[in-house]
Every structure is written in C-alpha cells, then in structure tokens.
Design a protein around this motif. Structure first.
Motif, PDB file in Angstrom:
ATOM      1  N   GLY A   8     -24.346 -26.046 -39.328  1.00  0.00           N
ATOM      2  CA  GLY A   8     -22.766 -25.662 -39.205  1.00  0.00           C
ATOM      3  C   GLY A   8     -22.565 -24.685 -40.166  1.00  0.00           C
ATOM      4  O   GLY A   8     -23.030 -24.237 -40.785  1.00  0.00           O
ATOM      5  N   THR A   9     -21.183 -24.716 -39.888  1.00  0.00           N
ATOM      6  CA  THR A   9     -20.332 -23.556 -40.696  1.00  0.00           C
ATOM      7  C   THR A   9     -19.200 -24.642 -41.512  1.00  0.00           C
ATOM      8  O   THR A   9     -19.173 -25.894 -41.397  1.00  0.00           O
ATOM      9  CB  THR A   9     -19.790 -22.645 -39.771  1.00  0.00           C
ATOM     10  N   ASP A  11     -16.204 -24.819 -40.898  1.00  0.00           N
ATOM     11  CA  ASP A  11     -15.252 -25.508 -39.762  1.00  0.00           C
ATOM     12  C   ASP A  11     -15.717 -26.449 -38.854  1.00  0.00           C
ATOM     13  O   ASP A  11     -15.141 -27.072 -37.999  1.00  0.00           O
ATOM     14  CB  ASP A  11     -13.763 -24.687 -39.557  1.00  0.00           C
ATOM     15  N   VAL A  12     -17.084 -26.236 -38.497  1.00  0.00           N
ATOM     16  CA  VAL A  12     -17.809 -27.064 -37.752  1.00  0.00           C
ATOM     17  C   VAL A  12     -19.044 -27.607 -37.901  1.00  0.00           C
ATOM     18  O   VAL A  12     -19.965 -26.844 -38.681  1.00  0.00           O
ATOM     19  CB  VAL A  12     -17.937 -26.193 -36.341  1.00  0.00           C
ATOM     20  N   GLU A  14     -22.759 -29.469 -36.879  1.00  0.00           N
ATOM     21  CA  GLU A  14     -23.590 -30.002 -35.626  1.00  0.00           C
ATOM     22  C   GLU A  14     -24.719 -30.778 -36.143  1.00  0.00           C
ATOM     23  O   GLU A  14     -25.329 -30.585 -37.037  1.00  0.00           O
ATOM     24  CB  GLU A  14     -23.987 -28.857 -34.952  1.00  0.00           C
ATOM     25  N   THR A  32     -20.865 -32.355 -32.123  1.00  0.00           N
ATOM     26  CA  THR A  32     -20.190 -31.416 -32.906  1.00  0.00           C
ATOM     27  C   THR A  32     -19.032 -32.198 -33.578  1.00  0.00           C
ATOM     28  O   THR A  32     -18.279 -32.693 -33.058  1.00  0.00           O
ATOM     29  CB  THR A  32     -19.847 -30.416 -32.111  1.00  0.00           C
ATOM     30  N   GLN A  67     -21.478 -24.632 -26.347  1.00  0.00           N
ATOM     31  CA  GLN A  67     -21.076 -24.218 -27.548  1.00  0.00           C
ATOM     32  C   GLN A  67     -19.690 -23.570 -27.896  1.00  0.00           C
ATOM     33  O   GLN A  67     -19.090 -24.105 -28.792  1.00  0.00           O
ATOM     34  CB  GLN A  67     -22.080 -22.840 -28.176  1.00  0.00           C
ATOM     35  N   PRO A  68     -19.128 -22.780 -26.971  1.00  0.00           N
ATOM     36  CA  PRO A  68     -17.867 -22.342 -27.404  1.00  0.00           C
ATOM     37  C   PRO A  68     -16.849 -23.424 -27.022  1.00  0.00           C
ATOM     38  O   PRO A  68     -15.859 -23.582 -27.738  1.00  0.00           O
ATOM     39  CB  PRO A  68     -17.607 -21.174 -26.419  1.00  0.00           C
ATOM     40  N   THR A  71     -17.002 -25.808 -30.180  1.00  0.00           N
ATOM     41  CA  THR A  71     -16.299 -25.127 -31.197  1.00  0.00           C
ATOM     42  C   THR A  71     -14.888 -25.077 -31.324  1.00  0.00           C
ATOM     43  O   THR A  71     -14.108 -25.376 -32.003  1.00  0.00           O
ATOM     44  CB  THR A  71     -16.863 -23.547 -31.532  1.00  0.00           C
ATOM     45  N   ARG A  75     -12.283 -27.179 -33.855  1.00  0.00           N
ATOM     46  CA  ARG A  75     -11.247 -26.331 -34.601  1.00  0.00           C
ATOM     47  C   ARG A  75      -9.883 -26.805 -34.429  1.00  0.00           C
ATOM     48  O   ARG A  75      -8.887 -26.794 -34.902  1.00  0.00           O
ATOM     49  CB  ARG A  75     -11.232 -24.755 -34.134  1.00  0.00           C
TER      50      ARG A  75
END
Length: 311
Positions: A8-9, A11-12, A14, A32, A67-68, A71, A75
């Motif tokens: 992940g990053t 803010d997300v 997985e 997620t 995926q989008p 995400t 958020r």
C-alpha cells in the motif's frame, strides 16, 4: 478470512487474503483499508457477469474497475473487499460449472467474512455491484443485512426479459449493412435460449462452444423485483444514459419498488462499462472506450455516498 500479504501507500493499505466459501473453497481476494486505525466501515464489491477477476477483468477485456474504486472508497474512509470468482485468477475451480446462484452464495460468504475481520465495523458493511453483481447486491441487501447497497447498471426485471432487451438494444446499434440480417439473428438467438432452458447439466455445447448452462438457466429465471421490495436500507442506483446492456428506465422500477425509495442517477453519456462517450453507447465502441479510465465523477459520487451512509 485467512490473512495474507500487505502492500500500500500512505493513504491506502491492501491485504491479499482468502475468503472461505460455504463449501470451503478459498476465494482469493484483496481487502483495501483506509489510512488510520480501524475498525472501518466497509463495502463488498461484486463484478459483472463472465469470467471476471476481482478487478472486473476478463482476459484481454480489461474493465479495471476494482483498483480505482477501492482507492476512491479508501480515501473516503471506507474499506472494501473484492475477490476472484471461482475458476478465475487465483481462485481455484472450473468457471464453466459455476451457477448464478453459486455466485450469490459466494458473495454472501464474502460479506460474512468481511464483517468478521478485526479491522472492519460489522454493522457498517454495505454491498456494491456492477451488472450481475448489482443483482446479487439487491439480494444481499434484502436478505443478508447489508447496511447499504450501490447498484451500478443493475436490471430490475426477470433475467430473460433483461437479456431480450439487451439483444434488441445492441442490434439497434449495429452498422446498417448488418441490419437486414437481424431477423435471422433473432430467430437463432431464440433457438439458443430454448436449448439452454432445456439443458439439465452444468455445462453444454451450443453452437460449438462450451457454455455455462447452469448459470444461464438460473440467471434467465431469476426475477430481482421481489428482493427490491424487501430492501430496508439505503440504496443508490446508477445507470448510464447510453447503457446498451441494461435499460436505464429500470431505475424508475428500482425507485418505485424499494420501500422508502432509492436515490437514482441516470448519467448522461455513461455506458455500461462506466466510461462516457459523445457517440453511441454501442458495444462496438467498448475496445476504444476501455482505453480510458473509469469515470472519475462516478467514483467520487459512489464513494461519497457510501461514506455518508456507513458512518
């Protein structure tokens, strides 16, 4: 729900994991999670029909919805679970033998597993489906205590009627030189449907192709309207004005049948594959339209609506 690897990053986040189906088969999926500490509200994401994976991709036909969408939800503070169907991606099994009702049962098992995850608030779990997935989301909202339902391009009539509308609408968008053949094609399609209805096996060979006969029989016979009339949670229904596979007028049926009504959006220019076009929404344009990402305004609307309803 069996734990898996995490990526992940900022803010997300997985988690790759498996979800046990009712018969013990392991459905491979992705959870997620938003940034910050849980437990979080969450939504189960269900794809459309066909041999599709957790991201709504089928081989070279890549819808790239999972995926989008995940995400956008994360958020807004909403977790999501998506998984590969039986016999697709990392989930074992033979896709050709899986019925429409099997898909629904697997969705119910995934919903229960999502509620039981330690980072999820069990009373704040909704369902979101696209096309076939929207029809399963209707059933889950009516029978499995989902906290909210988002129906993307979901039909509100018996399966056979929905298929016949789709066939007629697609036919009307074909190039003019092909249109004189339409009566012949309609008769051939009617013969194929009759043969499918007469099958008793999981699979059958029709027109030289191996067909998932049980899925077709169950889908053609299923009428979602009684389930819509049982839904007692918030519903958001979205269909594109240029959808050639689901009648946008079914939005009115959904709003009428859901007790207390449903919030409906008939989006100008939006097609069944959740991309917008200035031209006709013909399936012949899908390959070109799929080069673009999923409509960003749609993702923002859905994520914001769920974030508000699953607080």
């Amino acid at each position: 729900m069996n734990p898996g690897t995490s990526t992940g990053t900022n803010d997300v986040r997985e988690l790759r994991l498996t979800v046990p189906a009712a018969d013990g088969l392991a459905l491979a999926g992705t959870l997620t999670l938003p940034a910050g500490h849980g437990p979080h509200p969450a939504v189960l994401c269900l794809p459309g029909s066909g041999k599709v994976d957790r991201d709504s991709n089928a081989g070279r036909v890549r819808m790239d919805l999972g995926q989008p969408l995940a995400t956008a939800l994360a958020r807004q503070g909403v977790a999501s679970l998506r998984y590969d169907r039986r016999g697709v991606g990392a989930t074992p099994g033979d896709w050709h033998t899986v019925g429409f009702l099997d898909n629904r049962a697997d969705a119910a098992a995934a919903l229960n597993a999502l509620r039981g995850h330690p980072e999820i608030r069990p009373r704040a779990v909704g369902v979101l489906g696209h096309s076939e997935g929207a029809v399963h989301a209707m059933w889950l909202a009516a029978h499995a205590e989902a906290a909210a339902a988002v129906l993307l391009a979901g039909y509100a009539r018996p399966g056979e009627q929905a298929l016949r509308w789709q066939g007629g609408r697609i036919a009307s968008t074909l190039p003019r030189p092909v249109r004189p053949l339409l009566p012949v094609l309609r008769r051939a399609a009617t013969r194929q449907l009759t043969r499918l209805a007469a099958t008793t096996t999981d699979t059958a060979r029709i027109g030289g192709m191996r067909i998932n006969a049980r899925w077709w029989r169950e889908q053609l016979a299923y009428d979602p309207r009684p389930d819509l009339a049982r839904i007692a949670v918030p519903v958001l229904a979205v269909t594109g004005e240029k959808d050639t596979q689901v009648d946008p007028d079914d939005l009115d049926v959904i709003a009428h049948l859901v007790p207390g009504g449903a919030e409906t959006h008939r989006i100008p220019g939006l097609t069944h594959i959740l991309r917008r076009t200035d031209g006709p929404g013909s399936v012949l344009a899908y390959r070109r339209l799929l080069r673009d990402p999923v409509d960003g305004e749609l993702l923002t609307t859905v994520a914001g609506w769920l974030a508000t309803r699953l607080r």
